[in-house]
Write an enzyme that holds these catalytic residues in place. Sequence first.
Site, PDB file in Angstrom:
ATOM      1  N   TRP A  69       0.868  -1.186   0.000  1.00  0.00           N
ATOM      2  CA  TRP A  69       0.000   0.000   0.000  1.00  0.00           C
ATOM      3  C   TRP A  69       0.902   1.232   0.000  1.00  0.00           C
ATOM      4  O   TRP A  69       1.875   1.282   0.749  1.00  0.00           O
ATOM      5  CB  TRP A  69      -0.930   0.038   1.219  1.00  0.00           C
ATOM      6  CG  TRP A  69      -1.617   1.362   1.275  1.00  0.00           C
ATOM      7  CD1 TRP A  69      -2.627   1.805   0.463  1.00  0.00           C
ATOM      8  CD2 TRP A  69      -1.283   2.470   2.125  1.00  0.00           C
ATOM      9  NE1 TRP A  69      -2.944   3.108   0.761  1.00  0.00           N
ATOM     10  CE2 TRP A  69      -2.143   3.538   1.773  1.00  0.00           C
ATOM     11  CE3 TRP A  69      -0.344   2.656   3.147  1.00  0.00           C
ATOM     12  CZ2 TRP A  69      -2.092   4.783   2.405  1.00  0.00           C
ATOM     13  CZ3 TRP A  69      -0.296   3.904   3.777  1.00  0.00           C
ATOM     14  CH2 TRP A  69      -1.169   4.954   3.413  1.00  0.00           C
ATOM     15  N   GLU A 106      -2.994  -2.923  -2.685  1.00  0.00           N
ATOM     16  CA  GLU A 106      -4.149  -2.326  -1.990  1.00  0.00           C
ATOM     17  C   GLU A 106      -4.490  -0.938  -2.526  1.00  0.00           C
ATOM     18  O   GLU A 106      -3.661  -0.033  -2.534  1.00  0.00           O
ATOM     19  CB  GLU A 106      -3.841  -2.228  -0.483  1.00  0.00           C
ATOM     20  CG  GLU A 106      -4.970  -1.611   0.340  1.00  0.00           C
ATOM     21  CD  GLU A 106      -4.665  -1.557   1.839  1.00  0.00           C
ATOM     22  OE1 GLU A 106      -3.521  -1.893   2.237  1.00  0.00           O
ATOM     23  OE2 GLU A 106      -5.566  -1.168   2.594  1.00  0.00           O
ATOM     24  N   LYS A 126      -7.005   2.638  -2.729  1.00  0.00           N
ATOM     25  CA  LYS A 126      -7.622   3.559  -1.772  1.00  0.00           C
ATOM     26  C   LYS A 126      -8.338   4.671  -2.522  1.00  0.00           C
ATOM     27  O   LYS A 126      -7.948   5.027  -3.638  1.00  0.00           O
ATOM     28  CB  LYS A 126      -6.536   4.133  -0.863  1.00  0.00           C
ATOM     29  CG  LYS A 126      -7.054   4.883   0.323  1.00  0.00           C
ATOM     30  CD  LYS A 126      -5.969   5.060   1.386  1.00  0.00           C
ATOM     31  CE  LYS A 126      -6.513   5.890   2.530  1.00  0.00           C
ATOM     32  NZ  LYS A 126      -5.635   5.892   3.687  1.00  0.00           N
ATOM     33  N   ASP A 163      -9.821  -3.078   1.220  1.00  0.00           N
ATOM     34  CA  ASP A 163      -9.923  -2.552   2.576  1.00  0.00           C
ATOM     35  C   ASP A 163     -11.323  -1.952   2.733  1.00  0.00           C
ATOM     36  O   ASP A 163     -11.737  -1.120   1.910  1.00  0.00           O
ATOM     37  CB  ASP A 163      -8.829  -1.499   2.795  1.00  0.00           C
ATOM     38  CG  ASP A 163      -8.824  -0.932   4.210  1.00  0.00           C
ATOM     39  OD1 ASP A 163      -9.890  -0.535   4.704  1.00  0.00           O
ATOM     40  OD2 ASP A 163      -7.739  -0.860   4.819  1.00  0.00           O
ATOM     41  N   HIS A 197     -11.820   1.818   2.266  1.00  0.00           N
ATOM     42  CA  HIS A 197     -11.189   2.491   1.133  1.00  0.00           C
ATOM     43  C   HIS A 197     -12.092   2.733  -0.065  1.00  0.00           C
ATOM     44  O   HIS A 197     -11.611   2.850  -1.193  1.00  0.00           O
ATOM     45  CB  HIS A 197      -9.956   1.702   0.685  1.00  0.00           C
ATOM     46  CG  HIS A 197      -8.813   1.819   1.640  1.00  0.00           C
ATOM     47  ND1 HIS A 197      -7.535   1.432   1.351  1.00  0.00           N
ATOM     48  CD2 HIS A 197      -8.769   2.310   2.901  1.00  0.00           C
ATOM     49  CE1 HIS A 197      -6.753   1.655   2.380  1.00  0.00           C
ATOM     50  NE2 HIS A 197      -7.475   2.182   3.339  1.00  0.00           N
ATOM     51  N   HIS A 215      -8.787  -6.246   4.155  1.00  0.00           N
ATOM     52  CA  HIS A 215      -8.448  -5.459   5.332  1.00  0.00           C
ATOM     53  C   HIS A 215      -9.776  -5.118   5.981  1.00  0.00           C
ATOM     54  O   HIS A 215     -10.447  -4.180   5.578  1.00  0.00           O
ATOM     55  CB  HIS A 215      -7.670  -4.199   4.962  1.00  0.00           C
ATOM     56  CG  HIS A 215      -6.204  -4.434   4.867  1.00  0.00           C
ATOM     57  ND1 HIS A 215      -5.291  -3.421   4.736  1.00  0.00           N
ATOM     58  CD2 HIS A 215      -5.487  -5.589   4.923  1.00  0.00           C
ATOM     59  CE1 HIS A 215      -4.058  -3.953   4.697  1.00  0.00           C
ATOM     60  NE2 HIS A 215      -4.162  -5.253   4.800  1.00  0.00           N
ATOM     61  N   ASP A 240     -12.429   7.089   6.391  1.00  0.00           N
ATOM     62  CA  ASP A 240     -11.597   5.903   6.586  1.00  0.00           C
ATOM     63  C   ASP A 240     -10.919   5.981   7.950  1.00  0.00           C
ATOM     64  O   ASP A 240      -9.714   6.091   8.062  1.00  0.00           O
ATOM     65  CB  ASP A 240     -10.556   5.870   5.443  1.00  0.00           C
ATOM     66  CG  ASP A 240      -9.579   4.713   5.588  1.00  0.00           C
ATOM     67  OD1 ASP A 240      -9.996   3.646   6.072  1.00  0.00           O
ATOM     68  OD2 ASP A 240      -8.407   4.877   5.207  1.00  0.00           O
ATOM     69  N   ASP A 294     -10.745   3.823  10.487  1.00  0.00           N
ATOM     70  CA  ASP A 294     -10.129   2.634  11.064  1.00  0.00           C
ATOM     71  C   ASP A 294     -10.553   2.367  12.504  1.00  0.00           C
ATOM     72  O   ASP A 294      -9.723   2.106  13.368  1.00  0.00           O
ATOM     73  CB  ASP A 294      -8.595   2.712  10.945  1.00  0.00           C
ATOM     74  CG  ASP A 294      -8.142   2.705   9.486  1.00  0.00           C
ATOM     75  OD1 ASP A 294      -8.241   1.663   8.838  1.00  0.00           O
ATOM     76  OD2 ASP A 294      -7.707   3.768   8.990  1.00  0.00           O
ATOM     77  N   ASP A 333      -7.530  -4.363   9.819  1.00  0.00           N
ATOM     78  CA  ASP A 333      -6.821  -3.091   9.673  1.00  0.00           C
ATOM     79  C   ASP A 333      -7.575  -1.990  10.401  1.00  0.00           C
ATOM     80  O   ASP A 333      -8.432  -1.336   9.822  1.00  0.00           O
ATOM     81  CB  ASP A 333      -6.641  -2.748   8.185  1.00  0.00           C
ATOM     82  CG  ASP A 333      -5.729  -1.543   7.993  1.00  0.00           C
ATOM     83  OD1 ASP A 333      -5.184  -1.041   9.000  1.00  0.00           O
ATOM     84  OD2 ASP A 333      -5.563  -1.096   6.838  1.00  0.00           O
TER      85      ASP A 333
HETATM   86  C1  RNT Z   1      -3.913   2.708   4.721  1.00  0.00           C
HETATM   87  C2  RNT Z   1      -4.052   1.256   4.420  1.00  0.00           C
HETATM   88  C3  RNT Z   1      -2.953   0.371   4.927  1.00  0.00           C
HETATM   89  C4  RNT Z   1      -2.494   0.719   6.321  1.00  0.00           C
HETATM   90  C5  RNT Z   1      -1.490  -0.234   6.902  1.00  0.00           C
HETATM   91  C6  RNT Z   1      -0.840   0.292   8.125  1.00  0.00           C
HETATM   92  O1  RNT Z   1      -5.021   3.417   4.375  1.00  0.00           O
HETATM   93  O2  RNT Z   1      -5.288   0.793   4.866  1.00  0.00           O
HETATM   94  O3  RNT Z   1      -3.341  -0.950   4.844  1.00  0.00           O
HETATM   95  O4  RNT Z   1      -3.569   0.845   7.204  1.00  0.00           O
HETATM   96  O5  RNT Z   1      -0.582  -0.595   5.936  1.00  0.00           O
HETATM   97 ZN    ZN Z   2      -5.622  -1.336   4.700  1.00  0.00          ZN
END
Ligand code: RNT
Ligand code: ZN
Length: 424
Positions: free
Chosen positions: A190, A231, A233, A264, A267, A291, A299, A301, A331
Amino acid sequence: MDGSPSPTLIEKSYALARERYADLGVDTDRSLALLSQIPISLHCWQGDDVLGFEDPDRGLSGGIMATGNYPGKARTVAQLRQDLDKAYSLIPGNHRLNLHASYLDSDAKVARNEIGPEHFRGWADWAKANNHGIDFNPTLFSHPLADDGFTLAHADASIRRFWIEHCIASREIGAFFGKETGTPAVTNIWIPDGYKDMTVDRAAPRQRLKDALDEVFAKPIDSRYNLDAVECKLFGLGSESYVVGSHEFYMGYAVANQLVLCLDAGHFHPTETISDKISSTLLFVPRLLLHVSRGVRWDSDHVVTLTDDLQAIMQEIIRGGYQDRVHIGLDFFDASINRVAAWAIGTRNALRALLLALLEPIDELRQLEKDGDFTARLALLEELKGMPFGAVWDYHCLRQEVPAGMGYVTEIRQYEKDVLSTRK
Ligand code: RNT
Ligand code: ZN
C-alpha cells in the site's frame, strides 16, 4: 464473578442451541469445526498506533491517523509480542500476524532498502514457537523519503528506486517467513501517493507506478512461500483529490498480473461495501486479501464491531465457498482504548461474524431464492437473527480454552494493572 458464564451453563445452553439449529438443518458441530480452520491475520500496528520501531518519535505519516492517547502502548519488540500473546490467548483458534517492515527486530539502524530476513529472525522464531503464520507489508510512509506524499510514483527516479528496492526486499522477507513457517506470507503493498488538491496530470504518476510495480514484481517467487497483494484507496488525509493507486488502477494491475487484490473496507465511497466486490473480483484474480476495518464517516479505522457490513463480508466468503481464496486480515488502529482489548474485540467480532455465516441454512435459503419465494427468504433471514448463536459462540470459546462472555475483559483489566500501567 469473573465475567465468564460457568462451563455447566455454557454446555447446557449449547445443547439447546444445537437442537434449535438442527431443526433448521444446521449442524453446529460442523460449523464450529469449520470455524476453527479459518485464520485471521492480526495486524501488528494496533499495538503501538502504527509507529513501528525504527524511529517512533517521527510520528505517523501517509495520510492515516490513530487518534487517542490511551496509556501503555508497546514501545519495544518484546512489549509488542507480549501484548500480542495476551490478545491471542483471548481469541479462539489459531491465527496469523500481519507485520509491517517498520517493526523490524534489529538493534542497529537499517535503511529500508537494505532490510533482509536477518532483521526479522526474531519474529520468525516467535511465530514458529507459537504456531502463527506471518503476513508482511513494505512500509512506504513515516519516512523522510515519503514526506512529500509520493513514493513508488515519485517524479524523482532516485526516490522511486529507493522504494522499489524496499518493496523487492519486502517480498524476499515474505518468502523467508513463508519458508520458515510453512505457510505462504501475503505481502501487501500500500502506498500513500496522491495530491491534496485539484490535479492536472493524473496519468503520469499512474504510469510511473505501473512501471515501478513491474520492477518490484519482476522476479517470480514461489507461491508456496509468498503471495503478492496490492491495496487501493479512494482518498487519504492530504490526498483528498487524487490517489495514484485507485481501485481501477489496482484492479487492472492485479488482473493483468494475476496478483492478490486487497480490498480494505474503509477504502471506498461510504455507501459502497466490499462484500459485494468479492464474487465479482474473484472471477478475475486468483485471491483476495481483506483489510477488515470500520470507517465512521471517513476511513477512520475504528475497531471492527458486529455490523451488518461485517456480517455481509463473512457471508459472502462462506456462501461462496471462498475460504481458501480469501485471506482475512484486520486493519484498524484505535489509540483511545486499551490496545490489547482492541485486538481482542475486533478479532472476536470477525470470528463471530464468520460463525453467524457458518450457521446459515444456506441450502434452504438458496432454494427459496431459486423458487422466487422472496417472502420466505426475507422472513428466514430475519428469523436467523433471533437464533441462539451466542450459546454456540460461548461453547466454542470454552472448548478452545479462551474466556467466554465478558471474561476476556476481566483478563485485560488484570493485564493492564500488571503490565501496561507499569510502562513509561
Ligand atoms: C492505509 C491502508 C494500509 C495501512 C497499513 C498500516 O489506508 O489501509 O493498509 O492501514 O498498511
Ligand atoms: Zn488497509
